[in-house]
Write a protein that holds these residues in place. Structure first.
Motif, PDB file in Angstrom:
ATOM      1  N   ASN A   1       0.895  -1.145  -0.127  1.00 25.44           N
ATOM      2  CA  ASN A   1       0.056  -0.022   0.065  1.00 25.44           C
ATOM      3  C   ASN A   1       0.875   1.317   0.105  1.00 25.44           C
ATOM      4  N   GLU A   2       1.916   1.071   0.960  1.00 26.02           N
ATOM      5  CA  GLU A   2       2.782   2.486   1.069  1.00 26.02           C
ATOM      6  C   GLU A   2       3.430   2.811  -0.179  1.00 26.02           C
ATOM      7  N   VAL A   3       4.260   1.636  -0.784  1.00 30.11           N
ATOM      8  CA  VAL A   3       4.946   2.079  -1.998  1.00 30.11           C
ATOM      9  C   VAL A   3       4.272   2.548  -3.196  1.00 30.11           C
ATOM     10  N   ILE A   4       3.023   1.698  -3.448  1.00 30.03           N
ATOM     11  CA  ILE A   4       2.185   2.133  -4.566  1.00 30.03           C
ATOM     12  C   ILE A   4       1.642   3.444  -4.485  1.00 30.03           C
ATOM     13  N   SER A   5       0.872   3.878  -3.320  1.00 30.89           N
ATOM     14  CA  SER A   5       0.136   4.890  -2.995  1.00 30.89           C
ATOM     15  C   SER A   5       0.914   6.078  -3.082  1.00 30.89           C
ATOM     16  N   ILE A   6       2.059   6.098  -2.161  1.00 23.31           N
ATOM     17  CA  ILE A   6       2.919   7.037  -2.280  1.00 23.31           C
ATOM     18  C   ILE A   6       3.642   7.672  -3.542  1.00 23.31           C
ATOM     19  N   SER A   7       4.061   6.680  -4.232  1.00 26.89           N
ATOM     20  CA  SER A   7       4.785   6.696  -5.397  1.00 26.89           C
ATOM     21  C   SER A   7       3.930   7.406  -6.429  1.00 26.89           C
ATOM     22  N   ARG A   8       2.537   7.423  -6.359  1.00 29.00           N
ATOM     23  CA  ARG A   8       1.660   7.959  -7.278  1.00 29.00           C
ATOM     24  C   ARG A   8       1.478   9.529  -6.751  1.00 29.00           C
ATOM     25  N   THR A   9       2.036   9.800  -5.902  1.00 30.80           N
ATOM     26  CA  THR A   9       1.548  11.353  -5.430  1.00 30.80           C
ATOM     27  C   THR A   9       2.726  12.275  -5.826  1.00 30.80           C
ATOM     28  N   SER A  10       2.670  13.460  -5.855  1.00 32.88           N
ATOM     29  CA  SER A  10       3.468  14.600  -5.823  1.00 32.88           C
ATOM     30  C   SER A  10       2.837  15.846  -5.138  1.00 32.88           C
ATOM     31  N   HIS A  11       3.043  16.351  -4.103  1.00 34.40           N
ATOM     32  CA  HIS A  11       2.496  17.274  -3.258  1.00 34.40           C
ATOM     33  C   HIS A  11       3.036  17.771  -2.347  1.00 34.40           C
ATOM     34  N   VAL A  12       2.903  18.970  -2.003  1.00 38.45           N
ATOM     35  CA  VAL A  12       3.894  19.615  -0.994  1.00 38.45           C
ATOM     36  C   VAL A  12       3.459  19.172   0.495  1.00 38.45           C
ATOM     37  N   ASN A  13       2.304  18.711   0.405  1.00 38.61           N
ATOM     38  CA  ASN A  13       1.622  18.176   1.885  1.00 38.61           C
ATOM     39  C   ASN A  13       1.788  16.802   1.689  1.00 38.61           C
ATOM     40  N   ILE A  14       2.360  16.103   1.066  1.00 39.81           N
ATOM     41  CA  ILE A  14       2.451  14.606   1.194  1.00 39.81           C
ATOM     42  C   ILE A  14       3.810  14.361   1.347  1.00 39.81           C
ATOM     43  N   VAL A  15       4.505  13.333   2.333  1.00 34.63           N
ATOM     44  CA  VAL A  15       5.659  12.899   2.297  1.00 34.63           C
ATOM     45  C   VAL A  15       6.065  12.407   1.237  1.00 34.63           C
ATOM     46  N   ASN A  16       7.187  12.650   0.749  1.00 35.81           N
ATOM     47  CA  ASN A  16       7.955  12.185  -0.240  1.00 35.81           C
ATOM     48  C   ASN A  16       8.916  10.884  -0.200  1.00 35.81           C
ATOM     49  N   LEU A  17       8.254   9.903  -0.949  1.00 34.02           N
ATOM     50  CA  LEU A  17       8.922   8.533  -0.851  1.00 34.02           C
ATOM     51  C   LEU A  17      10.018   8.614  -1.693  1.00 34.02           C
ATOM     52  N   LEU A  18      11.363   8.563  -1.366  1.00 33.77           N
ATOM     53  CA  LEU A  18      12.544   8.534  -2.343  1.00 33.77           C
ATOM     54  C   LEU A  18      12.565   7.237  -2.749  1.00 33.77           C
ATOM     55  N   GLY A  19      12.368   6.152  -2.342  1.00 36.91           N
ATOM     56  CA  GLY A  19      12.672   4.712  -2.895  1.00 36.91           C
ATOM     57  C   GLY A  19      12.361   3.675  -1.525  1.00 36.91           C
ATOM     58  N   PHE A  20      12.468   2.506  -2.118  1.00 41.26           N
ATOM     59  CA  PHE A  20      12.052   1.417  -1.242  1.00 41.26           C
ATOM     60  C   PHE A  20      12.957   0.305  -1.441  1.00 41.26           C
ATOM     61  N   CYS A  21      13.114  -0.871  -0.365  1.00 42.10           N
ATOM     62  CA  CYS A  21      13.870  -2.002  -0.509  1.00 42.10           C
ATOM     63  C   CYS A  21      13.107  -3.357  -0.405  1.00 42.10           C
ATOM     64  N   LEU A  22      13.414  -3.951  -1.244  1.00 47.23           N
ATOM     65  CA  LEU A  22      12.425  -5.266  -1.075  1.00 47.23           C
ATOM     66  C   LEU A  22      13.487  -6.667  -1.550  1.00 47.23           C
ATOM     67  N   GLU A  23      13.885  -7.194  -0.447  1.00 42.26           N
ATOM     68  CA  GLU A  23      14.800  -8.544  -0.562  1.00 42.26           C
ATOM     69  C   GLU A  23      14.439  -9.532   0.198  1.00 42.26           C
ATOM     70  N   GLY A  24      13.567 -10.497  -0.250  1.00 46.54           N
ATOM     71  CA  GLY A  24      13.169 -11.445   0.749  1.00 46.54           C
ATOM     72  C   GLY A  24      12.111 -10.911   1.832  1.00 46.54           C
ATOM     73  N   GLN A  25      12.409 -10.948   3.143  1.00 46.06           N
ATOM     74  CA  GLN A  25      11.528 -10.632   4.059  1.00 46.06           C
ATOM     75  C   GLN A  25      12.103  -9.302   4.685  1.00 46.06           C
ATOM     76  N   LYS A  26      13.076  -8.781   3.869  1.00 46.39           N
ATOM     77  CA  LYS A  26      13.726  -7.412   4.379  1.00 46.39           C
ATOM     78  C   LYS A  26      12.995  -6.426   3.418  1.00 46.39           C
TER      79      LYS A  26
END
Length: 632
Positions: free
Chosen positions: A368-393
């Motif tokens: 939810n977090e990765v897909i939701s925030i990656s679709r946004t660009s607004h001064v009042n939405i926290v900016n997601l710079l990237g993510f990590c997904l390696e197995g359970q990490k």
């Protein structure tokens, strides 16, 4: 025996390759440079005049020098960009548009043509949206770019996500600039900054091209033949092959012996494993089942990410996450989701890294977090710079917010460390959150419902500009979908709309976020009185009930004698807006666009709302909320 089998295999490999040699084909990958530019090396290649018959580098990444000695990159169709810097370690390319460089009042002519290039915009970029030759526009509130306006036709610039309605313009152009070059949150300040930001340039990340992936995987260096029109692979043994070096170009004898050794060692090892599995199959059964479960979750996450198309954010490896956090040295906070650490990107920009617990559900919150925030660009939405997904990490990388969450200022226990926020600043924060929610509900291609608006999920930057964060509970739906289906309740006790936990009150929709927002701004006001939004229902001091009586009777709302008339007006406005937002029936609540209008307007235009049927579920009634929401 198991160790001996693999030792035997590697012994065969090393004893048969001591005479084969290892030659680095550096002659096929020369390093060049222009007079005023960075060094040009693989995967970039240098061309001056006619194209070489063959070269070492990605076909799409050719550079040349102009007459003044500047390095130039010319992506199709016929655009030109100055190459200011190439960071080979982090795969980052810095460019400045040739058409707007060193111009006092630059007119953006085009966006960067990514097309099929192995390039993507860096998360360190922001987008500026230029509106040119507008014949209709709001008569007030939005300042034009005077140097780009002519007669009645005006031009405007916005930070993407801050655009307003009411414009009819002949041309719109989106341009990338560095985030740290834009410090103003208002359109007036942006007019003074956009020229310098465009002249500073923007960043692109490069990835391995599809044509070169097989070559690089075989330990070769990729190139291209203009005469044969095919991809080349320069191998370490000095040979040049098509597409791949087929294992790195070692001698066939050594390769054959390695294969034989691995087969023998693998066979012995497999036999031992079969014996162990047979002997301990009952003990291994639950472990295997757990491994399959984890693998299934991982596959589901990967499939969901792929189904949503290429994400406009960077994917980091776990080793990169460890490096940027200095092996998780500085912890910022902790909650049911995991831990948050402070880190730094390669350019020393501070970031906050949220590392999720490995046992946290089935990965739904992470997706939810990765897909939701990656679709946004607004001064009042926290900016997601990237993510990590390696197995359970799993980890998420955000902009660092030096002032932390709104919660610590509302329930302030240390006045020396965190001085109380002024009423004017509280109003500014409430307005910013409302604009962020309005954007989520109406400004995105896909409507995003947050479902966990609360003070701890509102972060404050160094200028106390609010940012909505933590989209783990979020749900995506189409803009035309008014009522959504949802299994169970989600949210945090005290902020959950009545219809979320009991459908008898109405359907779940974006109005559920409006309710949570209303409870939160009432808490912002009540924080001055230290009245908890989660107070006991039997308590006479349950804040929304208590405050409605004061508003209804027209009582003075000043918490202390030092409040000015303006501060008292702000206080009353926030309370009235909050009471409208927590109306029991969803249709009675205003949309967030109306909330913004109410906060920006005069107190005299606001009507006292009907008294809401104030009730919030106890923890036993929505026990699911305590397991699906963070308590950070």
């Amino acid at each position: 025996m198991f160790k001996f089998a693999f030792f035997f295999a590697f012994f065969l490999f090393f004893t048969t390759n001591t005479t084969s040699g290892s030659h680095n084909n550096t002659s096929s990958c020369p390093t060049n440079s222009c007079k005023n530019g960075p060094k040009i090396s693989y995967p970039f290649w240098f061309s001056q005049g006619s194209l070489p018959d063959q070269y070492c580098g990605y076909q799409e990444l050719g550079l040349f020098c102009d007459d003044n000695g500047n390095a130039i990159f010319s992506p199709p169709p016929g655009k030109y960009y100055y190459v200011k810097d190439i960071d080979y370690a982090n795969h980052i390319l810095k460019l400045v548009d040739f058409d707007t460089a060193n111009i006092t009042c630059p007119r953006a002519l085009h966006s960067f043509p990514l097309g099929n290039l192995p390039l993507s915009h860096s998360p360190l970029n922001s987008n500026l949206n230029f509106y040119y030759n507008c014949t209709h526009y709001p008569s007030s509130g939005v300042p034009p770019i005077e140097c780009l306006s002519s007669g009645a036709n005006r031009s405007f610039v916005f930070l993407m996500g801050n655009e307003t309605e009411g414009f009819d313009c002949q041309e719109k152009v989106v341009v990338a600039v560095l985030k740290d070059q834009i410090t103003s949150h208002d359109d007036g300040g942006l007019i003074n900054e956009f020229a310098g930001a465009m002249n500073e340039g923007f960043l692109l990340d490069w990835q391995t091209t599809t044509n070169c992936a097989e070559c690089e995987a075989s330990n070769g260096t990729c190139g291209y033949s203009n005469t044969r029109k095919e991809t080349l692979c320069f191998c370490k043994d000095g040979t040049t092959k098509s597409n791949t070096c087929q294992g790195g170009g070692g001698s066939r004898t050594g390769l054959s012996r390695l294969i034989i050794g691995l087969i023998i060692g693998g066979g012995i090892g497999a036999l031992l494993i079969c014996i162990l599995v047979y002997s301990f199959r009952r003990k291994l059964s639950p472990i295997v089942s757990e491994i399959r479960k984890v693998k299934k979750i991982h596959q589901d996450i990967e499939a969901l990410i792929r189904s949503n198309g290429p994400l406009p954010i960077k994917r980091y490896s776990y080793s990169e996450i460890k490096k940027m956090t200095n092996s998780f040295q500085s912890k910022l906070g902790q909650g049911g989701y995991g831990q948050v650490y402070k880190g730094n990107l390669s350019n020393n920009s501070p970031v906050a890294v949220k590392v999720l617990n490995a046992s946290k559900g089935n990965g739904e919150e992470f997706m939810n977090e990765v897909i939701s925030i990656s679709r946004t660009s607004h001064v009042n939405i926290v900016n997601l710079l990237g993510f990590c997904l390696e197995g359970q990490k799993k980890a998420l990388v955000y902009d660092y917010m030096p002032n932390g969450s709104l919660e610590k200022f509302i329930h302030n226990k240390n006045l020396e460390t965190n001085p109380p926020l002024s009423w004017e600043r509280l109003h500014h924060i409430a307005e910013g959150i409302a604009k962020g929610l309005e954007y989520l509900h109406r400004g995105c291609n896909t409507r995003i419902l947050h479902f966990d608006i609360k003070p701890s999920n509102i972060l404050l930057d160094k200028k106390f500009c609010p940012k909505i964060s933590d989209f783990g509970m979020a749900k995506l739906c189409s803009n035309t979908q008014s009522i959504i289906s949802m299994y169970g309740a989600r949210g945090t006790v005290g902020y959950i709309a009545p219809e979320v936990w009991n459908r008898n009150f109405g359907g779940v929709s974006y109005k559920s976020d409006v309710y949570s927002y209303g409870m939160m701004i009432l808490e912002m006001v009540g924080g001055r009185q230290s009245i908890s939004i989660e107070a006991s229902h039997s308590s006479e001091t349950y804040f929304p009930d208590w405050i409605y009586k004061h508003v209804e009777l027209g009582s003075n709302l000043a918490w202390d004698e030092g409040m000015t008339t303006d501060e008292n007006e702000i206080c009353k406005k926030m309370i009235i807006v909050g009471l409208w937002c927590i109306q029991t029936i969803p249709s009675d609540r205003p949309a967030m666009s109306k909330v913004v209008e109410m906060l920006e307007g005069s107190i005299d235009q606001l009507q006292i709302p009907p008294k809401p049927f104030i009730f919030s579920p106890t923890k036993t009634q929505v026990d699911i909320c305590t397991t699906t929401s963070s308590s950070d």
